[in-house]
Design an enzyme around this catalytic site. Structure first.
Site, PDB file in Angstrom:
ATOM      1  N   CYS A 197       0.825  -1.209   0.000  1.00 45.25           N
ATOM      2  CA  CYS A 197       0.000   0.000   0.000  1.00 45.25           C
ATOM      3  C   CYS A 197       0.861   1.261   0.000  1.00 45.25           C
ATOM      4  O   CYS A 197       0.620   2.192  -0.788  1.00 45.25           O
ATOM      5  CB  CYS A 197      -0.950  -0.003   1.202  1.00 45.25           C
ATOM      6  SG  CYS A 197      -0.164  -0.283   2.802  1.00 45.25           S
ATOM      7  N   HIS A 217      -5.721   4.539  11.113  1.00 44.32           N
ATOM      8  CA  HIS A 217      -6.302   5.110   9.904  1.00 44.32           C
ATOM      9  C   HIS A 217      -5.257   5.770   9.017  1.00 44.32           C
ATOM     10  O   HIS A 217      -5.121   6.985   8.965  1.00 44.32           O
ATOM     11  CB  HIS A 217      -7.387   6.123  10.271  1.00 44.32           C
ATOM     12  CG  HIS A 217      -8.578   5.510  10.918  1.00 44.32           C
ATOM     13  ND1 HIS A 217      -9.226   4.411  10.405  1.00 44.32           N
ATOM     14  CD2 HIS A 217      -9.243   5.832  12.047  1.00 44.32           C
ATOM     15  CE1 HIS A 217     -10.239   4.085  11.182  1.00 44.32           C
ATOM     16  NE2 HIS A 217     -10.270   4.927  12.188  1.00 44.32           N
TER      17      HIS A 217
END
Length: 343
Positions: free
Chosen positions: A142, A218
């Protein structure tokens, strides 16, 4: 319509299924999983929008015990697919590869697998053409996926000689407990694998980096110091980033104070699970030191690789031989860039 099967219905697999379902030239055969999870329970409660296949007989029995209907076993689903998106836990994909080979199926693996599982280490923007026709492709992680988007964007604009990165890495995904409850930062050995992986995808750029694990969930935060081959102003960099459909430009004065603000905004937009496919770059962080350009990136780790995975399907199955056409089609189907029309 190319038929796509998602194997592994976890954090990434759920999002891959949603992403494939939005494509106008792909059909989602279904999803495969090996155990009852919250994702499987939610799939049932949502009315089974996707066909569920059990990885084995044990999994099928477990699904039946909670009233979740299985359309069959993984081997049944493989017979219907043109390509597999393997989103299983690290190491499982390498084992599954043998099955895919026996079935004569192409497959795309996620960043957790070792690079040697695939023929091509893939990124939709930076090396799409290398993936055309390949049997096995592997996505970058990612962080690397988002990092390459930004670096490739600048590289196309002015050429990039080298980059130095610092990654503040979220310790676990929301809902995970396997890392425990922490109140510490942990430093990894330099250079970080993201810098090494960037050089694998973009060998013309010298890269190094440091990674620090932080007790948040997050999103990751990356600072980049890029040395351009041709001098570029802050304003020119901002304009280049704004033109990219997988990059959102955000500002502190608009309320984007950090990772939590971005996650909240995605939820306010009504994005499923609070997902963003785009990385975010703060205009306020784009500064120059001599010729070097510095900026900060937010990486939504759960969803950022979905567009590039769909690009990989297009490449492997010869759906688009041209990278720019391929990513444009993926972007259109995912609604990427549409928000710019409202600026």
């Amino acid at each position: 319509m190319k038929k796509v099967l998602v194997v592994g219905y976890g954090t990434i697999g759920q999002r891959l299924a949603d992403g494939v379902a939005q494509q106008d030239d792909m059909e989602l055969v279904g999803v495969v999983d090996a155990a009852v999870s919250l994702g499987i329970r939610a799939l049932k409660e949502k009315g089974m929008p996707y066909q569920l296949y059990a990885a084995n007989e044990e999994a099928r029995k477990a699904f039946a015990e909670i009233g979740v209907p299985a359309a069959g076993l993984m081997e049944d689903a493989l017979e219907k697919a043109d390509i597999v998106l393997d989103a299983t836990s690290a190491g499982i994909g390498a084992q599954n590869k043998k099955i895919y080979q026996e079935k004569g199926l192409k497959a795309v693996f996620q960043g957790g697998e070792k690079n040697d599982v695939a023929d091509v280490f893939f990124h939709g923007y930076a090396n799409y053409e290398k993936g055309v026709g390949a049997d096995f492709l592997k996505l970058t992680s990612c962080n690397t996926t988002g990092l390459i988007r930004a670096v490739d964007c600048l590289n196309r604009k002015c050429g990039i000689e080298k980059v130095a990165i610092t990654i503040v890495r979220r310790v676990a995904d929301p809902g995970d407990y396997h890392r425990g409850l922490t109140n510490a930062l942990q430093v990894d050995q330099a250079p970080s694998h993201q810098a090494v992986d960037l050089m694998t995808i973009m060998p013309e750029i010298e890269a190094t980096g440091i990674l620090v694990h932080a007790p948040v969930t997050h999103g990751h935060f990356i600072t980049v110091v890029a040395t351009p081959k041709k001098d570029i102003t802050v304003e020119e960099a901002i304009e280049a980033f704004r033109e990219h459909d997988r990059i959102r430009m955000v500002r502190l004065e608009d309320g984007f104070k950090g990772n939590a603000s971005i996650f909240k905004y995605a939820r306010d937009l009504g994005r499923p699970r609070g997902d963003l496919y785009e990385i975010c770059i703060w205009e306020n962080t784009i500064v120059k030191s001599g010729r070097d350009l510095m900026f900060g990136i937010h990486i939504p780790q759960e969803s950022v690789t979905i567009p590039e995975t769909i690009d990989a399907v297009r490449a492997a199955l010869h759906m688009d031989k041209n990278g720019e056409e391929a990513v444009a089609r993926t972007n259109k189907n995912l609604g990427l860039g549409a928000w710019k029309e409202q600026r």
